[in-house]
Design a protein around this motif. Structure first.
Motif, PDB file in Angstrom:
ATOM      1  N   LEU A 117      18.002  54.414 -36.234  1.00  0.00           N
ATOM      2  CA  LEU A 117      17.561  53.538 -37.327  1.00  0.00           C
ATOM      3  C   LEU A 117      17.975  54.146 -38.665  1.00  0.00           C
ATOM      4  CD1 LEU A 117      15.709  50.921 -37.519  1.00  0.00           C
ATOM      5  CD2 LEU A 117      13.935  52.490 -38.323  1.00  0.00           C
TER       6      LEU A 117
ATOM      7  N   GLY B  44      10.719  45.966 -40.812  1.00  0.00           N
ATOM      8  CA  GLY B  44      11.320  45.265 -39.686  1.00  0.00           C
ATOM      9  C   GLY B  44      11.709  43.857 -40.072  1.00  0.00           C
ATOM     10  N   ASP B  45      12.140  43.081 -39.096  1.00  0.00           N
ATOM     11  CA  ASP B  45      12.575  41.714 -39.403  1.00  0.00           C
ATOM     12  C   ASP B  45      11.412  40.756 -39.632  1.00  0.00           C
ATOM     13  OD1 ASP B  45      11.686  41.552 -36.791  1.00  0.00           O
ATOM     14  OD2 ASP B  45      13.570  40.824 -35.954  1.00  0.00           O
ATOM     15  N   LYS B  46      10.171  41.228 -39.396  1.00  0.00           N
ATOM     16  CA  LYS B  46       9.002  40.375 -39.605  1.00  0.00           C
ATOM     17  C   LYS B  46       8.016  40.913 -40.638  1.00  0.00           C
ATOM     18  CE  LYS B  46       8.995  38.368 -34.943  1.00  0.00           C
ATOM     19  NZ  LYS B  46       8.202  38.208 -33.686  1.00  0.00           N
TER      20      LYS B  46
ATOM     21  N   GLY C 222       7.861  43.349 -36.224  1.00  0.00           N
ATOM     22  CA  GLY C 222       8.979  42.864 -35.422  1.00  0.00           C
ATOM     23  C   GLY C 222       9.879  44.014 -35.013  1.00  0.00           C
ATOM     24  N   THR C 223      11.168  43.791 -35.074  1.00  0.00           N
ATOM     25  CA  THR C 223      12.135  44.837 -34.734  1.00  0.00           C
ATOM     26  C   THR C 223      12.393  45.715 -35.958  1.00  0.00           C
ATOM     27  OG1 THR C 223      13.227  43.375 -33.146  1.00  0.00           O
ATOM     28  CG2 THR C 223      14.473  45.305 -33.915  1.00  0.00           C
ATOM     29  N   PRO C 224      12.146  47.038 -35.860  1.00  0.00           N
ATOM     30  CA  PRO C 224      12.396  47.922 -37.011  1.00  0.00           C
ATOM     31  C   PRO C 224      13.843  47.869 -37.467  1.00  0.00           C
ATOM     32  CG  PRO C 224      11.077  49.041 -35.359  1.00  0.00           C
ATOM     33  CD  PRO C 224      11.567  47.775 -34.726  1.00  0.00           C
ATOM     34  N   ARG C 225      14.039  47.815 -38.796  1.00  0.00           N
ATOM     35  CA  ARG C 225      15.384  47.723 -39.366  1.00  0.00           C
ATOM     36  C   ARG C 225      15.746  48.910 -40.244  1.00  0.00           C
ATOM     37  NH1 ARG C 225      17.573  44.256 -35.933  1.00  0.00           N
ATOM     38  NH2 ARG C 225      16.907  42.082 -36.166  1.00  0.00           N
TER      39      ARG C 225
ATOM     40  N   GLY D 229       3.695  44.444 -32.745  1.00  0.00           N
ATOM     41  CA  GLY D 229       4.739  43.575 -33.261  1.00  0.00           C
ATOM     42  C   GLY D 229       4.544  43.142 -34.690  1.00  0.00           C
TER      43      GLY D 229
END
Length: 319
Positions: free
Chosen positions: A221, A244-246, A140-143, A137
């Protein structure tokens, strides 16, 4: 112990011979090598006098448990087809081929056979670390994904003896030789590839591309790809950056896994430059070749993955 025969005594053929002798002697043995060029065979005889020089590709195939096809791309399917028809295992250099229709037919006909393609990112320690960070993590979520490749010149300095085909439009160019690796990585890490838009520049008649751009997706993606010759002072510079978002992570220059920490890229403490990491990765690749030849599960790139990559590459280069 499996017997590996090698077709093609160029850079990759010689590299795999050395890896087998120096890194993987416990899993593979070289039973012979064949190349249509007498000068190449003479060089191999001088470098590796203990390795048999086969009289023909047919003789090499007959002597081997697995055949590594390391000839120029336009000849891959001829040798691959012979290998599969003989019931031998196949390890083919990338790209799988340059003719998409012929490759599609070959892959369909080889379904269920023992076959794999040499994308070393399948055995990369750096890619393994990226996978661990994703699973932990870290980003986070891959963007989004960004792939960038750059070269001082093409072919690269260590490839200039093969410029005759490496810098031709028919089967050469950095998109086939280099970008294909990063497309495979994207496919393996994120999912199915889809090309949405592309450009390729061929400013010199008869020679390979000097710049490309593409927008694509991997597992849905969004991704961007850029590549160019004369855009860096380095022989070869590349990055594969997943955001990602993180946070963000990237693979730099083939073997350096990095995390973005407080606005600065921090390399994995265990990272090694590519020239030091390559033999360790090739040892893993050859262990996979041995497993594949024995009919056991393996981690190597499948024909289906390689065909998907080839299809995108050829579409990028198409008018």
């Amino acid at each position: 112990m499996i017997g590996l025969g090698i077709i093609g005594a160029g850079i990759m053929g010689e590299r795999l011979v050395r890896a087998a002798l120096e890194q993987a002697a416990d899993s593979v043995r070289i039973v012979g090598i064949w190349d249509p060029a007498p000068a190449a065979m003479a060089r191999m005889a001088q470098e590796f006098p203990a390795i048999a020089r086969a009289a023909s590709p047919e003789a090499l195939t007959a002597a081997a448990d697995c055949v590594y096809v390391a000839s120029p791309p336009a000849s891959h399917l001829e040798h691959a087809g012979r290998t599969v028809a003989a019931g031998k295992a196949l390890f083919c250099e990338k790209p799988l081929a340059v003719d998409v229709a012929a490759a599609r037919a070959f892959v369909a006909g080889a379904a269920g056979k023992r076959a794999a393609v040499n994308f070393p990112f399948a055995s990369s320690f750096a890619v393994q670390r990226l996978r661990e960070w994703i699973d932990q993590g870290v980003i986070g979520t891959p963007r989004s994904l960004v792939i960038e490749v750059a070269f001082a010149a093409w072919p690269r300095s260590w490839q200039r003896d093969a410029a005759g085909w490496l810098d031709g439009r028919a089967q050469g160019g950095f998109t086939r030789e280099v970008v294909s690796h990063f497309l495979f990585l994207s496919r393996r890490a994120l999912g199915a590839l889809a090309l949405h838009a592309h450009t390729a520049s061929f400013p010199e008649a008869g020679r390979s591309e000097r710049a490309i751009t593409a927008t694509l997706s991997a597992g849905g993606l969004p991704a961007t790809l850029t590549g160019g010759v004369g855009t860096t002072g380095k022989d070869d510079h590349n990055t594969w950056t997943l955001t990602g978002d993180k946070g963000a992570i990237r693979l730099r220059d083939w073997s350096i896994a990095e995390r973005l920490v407080d606005g600065a890229w921090q390399p994995d403490p265990e990272a090694l430059p590519n020239e030091r990491m390559r033999p360790l990765v090739l040892k893993r690749q050859l262990a996979g070749v041995a497993a594949m030849t024995r009919g056991e599960p393996h981690h190597l790139a499948t024909l289906e993955e390689a065909f998907e990559v080839q299809s995108v590459v050829e579409a990028i280069l198409a008018p």
